[in-house]
Design a protein around this motif. Structure first.
Motif, PDB file in Angstrom:
ATOM      1  N   ARG A   9      -5.169  -5.647  -3.352  1.00  9.07           N
ATOM      2  CA  ARG A   9      -5.248  -5.595  -1.932  1.00  9.07           C
ATOM      3  C   ARG A   9      -4.012  -5.718  -1.147  1.00  9.07           C
ATOM      4  N   LEU A  10      -3.602  -4.563  -0.200  1.00  9.64           N
ATOM      5  CA  LEU A  10      -2.429  -4.793   0.483  1.00  9.64           C
ATOM      6  C   LEU A  10      -2.632  -5.184   2.014  1.00  9.64           C
ATOM      7  N   ALA A  57      -5.111   6.492   4.003  1.00 10.51           N
ATOM      8  CA  ALA A  57      -6.179   6.229   4.766  1.00 10.51           C
ATOM      9  C   ALA A  57      -5.754   5.734   6.242  1.00 10.51           C
ATOM     10  N   THR A  58      -6.583   5.890   7.184  1.00  9.12           N
ATOM     11  CA  THR A  58      -6.552   5.243   8.638  1.00  9.12           C
ATOM     12  C   THR A  58      -7.832   4.641   9.186  1.00  9.12           C
ATOM     13  N   PHE A  59      -7.437   3.721   9.816  1.00  8.09           N
ATOM     14  CA  PHE A  59      -8.570   2.821  10.650  1.00  8.09           C
ATOM     15  C   PHE A  59      -8.176   2.922  12.100  1.00  8.09           C
ATOM     16  N   THR A  60      -9.291   3.517  12.929  1.00 11.82           N
ATOM     17  CA  THR A  60      -9.030   3.589  14.391  1.00 11.82           C
ATOM     18  C   THR A  60      -9.409   2.472  15.220  1.00 11.82           C
ATOM     19  N   SER A  61      -8.700   2.388  16.485  1.00  7.88           N
ATOM     20  CA  SER A  61      -9.258   1.246  17.254  1.00  7.88           C
ATOM     21  C   SER A  61     -10.611   1.553  17.586  1.00  7.88           C
ATOM     22  N   GLY A  62     -11.292   2.399  17.458  1.00  7.63           N
ATOM     23  CA  GLY A  62     -12.689   2.599  17.913  1.00  7.63           C
ATOM     24  C   GLY A  62     -13.690   2.128  16.547  1.00  7.63           C
ATOM     25  N   GLY A  63     -12.948   1.825  15.519  1.00 10.27           N
ATOM     26  CA  GLY A  63     -13.639   1.308  14.599  1.00 10.27           C
ATOM     27  C   GLY A  63     -13.978   2.224  13.448  1.00 10.27           C
ATOM     28  N   SER A  64     -13.410   3.347  13.316  1.00 13.71           N
ATOM     29  CA  SER A  64     -13.631   4.566  12.228  1.00 13.71           C
ATOM     30  C   SER A  64     -12.693   4.667  11.282  1.00 13.71           C
ATOM     31  N   SER A  65     -12.920   4.867  10.048  1.00 11.67           N
ATOM     32  CA  SER A  65     -12.103   4.672   8.852  1.00 11.67           C
ATOM     33  C   SER A  65     -12.363   6.239   8.405  1.00 11.67           C
ATOM     34  N   ASP A  87      -8.436  12.599   0.141  1.00  7.96           N
ATOM     35  CA  ASP A  87      -9.644  12.960  -1.086  1.00  7.96           C
ATOM     36  C   ASP A  87      -9.227  12.132  -2.239  1.00  7.96           C
ATOM     37  N   SER A  88      -8.009  11.685  -2.465  1.00  9.72           N
ATOM     38  CA  SER A  88      -7.533  11.458  -3.822  1.00  9.72           C
ATOM     39  C   SER A  88      -8.017   9.803  -3.922  1.00  9.72           C
ATOM     40  N   VAL A  89      -8.469   9.256  -2.893  1.00 11.85           N
ATOM     41  CA  VAL A  89      -8.906   7.840  -2.931  1.00 11.85           C
ATOM     42  C   VAL A  89      -9.807   7.557  -2.658  1.00 11.85           C
ATOM     43  N   LYS A  90     -10.841   8.523  -2.104  1.00  8.60           N
ATOM     44  CA  LYS A  90     -12.269   8.246  -1.331  1.00  8.60           C
ATOM     45  C   LYS A  90     -13.182   7.677  -2.715  1.00  8.60           C
ATOM     46  N   CYS A  91     -13.854   6.657  -1.963  1.00  7.67           N
ATOM     47  CA  CYS A  91     -14.887   6.037  -2.933  1.00  7.67           C
ATOM     48  C   CYS A  91     -14.181   4.926  -3.784  1.00  7.67           C
ATOM     49  N   ARG A  92     -12.678   4.929  -3.789  1.00  8.54           N
ATOM     50  CA  ARG A  92     -11.952   3.804  -4.451  1.00  8.54           C
ATOM     51  C   ARG A  92     -11.266   2.931  -3.574  1.00  8.54           C
ATOM     52  N   PHE A  93     -10.851   3.291  -2.503  1.00  7.31           N
ATOM     53  CA  PHE A  93     -10.221   2.408  -1.462  1.00  7.31           C
ATOM     54  C   PHE A  93     -10.828   2.308  -0.455  1.00  7.31           C
ATOM     55  N   THR A  94     -11.032   1.040   0.198  1.00  6.77           N
ATOM     56  CA  THR A  94     -11.353   0.675   1.523  1.00  6.77           C
ATOM     57  C   THR A  94     -10.412   0.066   2.414  1.00  6.77           C
ATOM     58  N   LEU A 100      -5.765  -2.644   2.868  1.00  9.20           N
ATOM     59  CA  LEU A 100      -6.340  -1.609   1.858  1.00  9.20           C
ATOM     60  C   LEU A 100      -6.739  -2.322   0.521  1.00  9.20           C
ATOM     61  N   GLN A 101      -8.120  -2.366   0.569  1.00 11.81           N
ATOM     62  CA  GLN A 101      -8.714  -2.736  -0.927  1.00 11.81           C
ATOM     63  C   GLN A 101      -8.629  -1.653  -1.755  1.00 11.81           C
ATOM     64  N   MET A 102      -7.965  -1.623  -2.893  1.00 12.82           N
ATOM     65  CA  MET A 102      -7.694  -0.585  -3.911  1.00 12.82           C
ATOM     66  C   MET A 102      -8.373  -1.066  -5.093  1.00 12.82           C
ATOM     67  N   ASN A 103      -9.528  -0.205  -5.598  1.00 12.36           N
ATOM     68  CA  ASN A 103     -10.308  -0.386  -6.700  1.00 12.36           C
ATOM     69  C   ASN A 103     -10.182   0.534  -7.801  1.00 12.36           C
ATOM     70  N   SER A 104     -10.205   0.414  -8.927  1.00 11.14           N
ATOM     71  CA  SER A 104     -10.316   1.356 -10.046  1.00 11.14           C
ATOM     72  C   SER A 104      -9.004   2.236  -9.931  1.00 11.14           C
ATOM     73  N   LEU A 105      -7.930   1.379 -10.078  1.00 13.79           N
ATOM     74  CA  LEU A 105      -6.483   1.862  -9.946  1.00 13.79           C
ATOM     75  C   LEU A 105      -6.211   2.831 -11.122  1.00 13.79           C
ATOM     76  N   LYS A 106      -5.611   4.026 -10.800  1.00 13.91           N
ATOM     77  CA  LYS A 106      -5.205   4.857 -11.948  1.00 13.91           C
ATOM     78  C   LYS A 106      -3.546   4.815 -11.934  1.00 13.91           C
ATOM     79  N   PRO A 107      -3.089   5.192 -12.866  1.00 14.96           N
ATOM     80  CA  PRO A 107      -1.720   5.365 -13.089  1.00 14.96           C
ATOM     81  C   PRO A 107      -1.084   6.234 -11.901  1.00 14.96           C
ATOM     82  N   GLU A 108      -1.925   7.154 -11.595  1.00 15.18           N
ATOM     83  CA  GLU A 108      -1.159   8.299 -10.323  1.00 15.18           C
ATOM     84  C   GLU A 108      -1.429   7.519  -9.216  1.00 15.18           C
ATOM     85  N   ASP A 109      -1.933   6.221  -9.072  1.00 18.15           N
ATOM     86  CA  ASP A 109      -1.785   5.684  -7.617  1.00 18.15           C
ATOM     87  C   ASP A 109      -0.461   4.869  -7.773  1.00 18.15           C
ATOM     88  N   THR A 110       0.274   4.940  -8.655  1.00 18.98           N
ATOM     89  CA  THR A 110       1.782   4.477  -8.378  1.00 18.98           C
ATOM     90  C   THR A 110       2.505   5.085  -7.417  1.00 18.98           C
TER      91      THR A 110
END
Length: 117
Positions: free
Chosen positions: A19-20, A49-57, A61-68, A80-90
């Motif tokens: 978690r960053l 990833a981006t989080f807007t002042s209006g509350g949208s995130s 494509d490479s992190v969808k469904c793994r990062f929040t 930034l919560q990062m789950n199911s990390l892969k070596p290519e996320d380095t």
């Protein structure tokens, strides 16, 4: 001058989580959006990833469904919560904030994330 301070990087095994955090030294009312980018050795900086002042995130494509991405209760922090990390996320992960009516970009110093296989 806006300062962004990141924390939470480190070494993790493939399939693990990290978690960053990023804290901005500016009023929440000035922040249009906060987000994360990353840059791996020899590659261009990539939007994560981006989080807007209006509350949208939004996610790359490479992190969808793994990062929040989420915003702290005081709203000048982003996580930034990062789950199911892969070596290519380095990569070095950078926090970015878009601030004010002129929508100026500010960057943190970066935090290293290393995923071992």
């Amino acid at each position: 001058q806006v300062q962004l301070v990141e924390s939470g990087g480190g070494l993790v095994q493939s399939g693990g989580s990290l978690r960053l955090s990023c804290a901005a030294s500016v009023s929440i009312f000035s922040i249009n959006s906060m987000g994360w980018y990353r840059q791996a050795p020899g590659k261009e900086r990539e939007w994560v990833a981006t989080f807007t002042s209006g509350g949208s995130s939004y996610y790359g494509d490479s992190v969808k469904c793994r990062f929040t991405i989420s915003r702290g209760n005081d709203k000048n922090m982003v996580y930034l919560q990062m789950n199911s990390l892969k070596p290519e996320d380095t990569a070095v992960y950078y926090c970015e904030a878009v601030v004010g009516a002129r929508r100026l970009n500010y960057w943190g110093q970066g935090t290293q994330v290393t995923v071992s296989s």
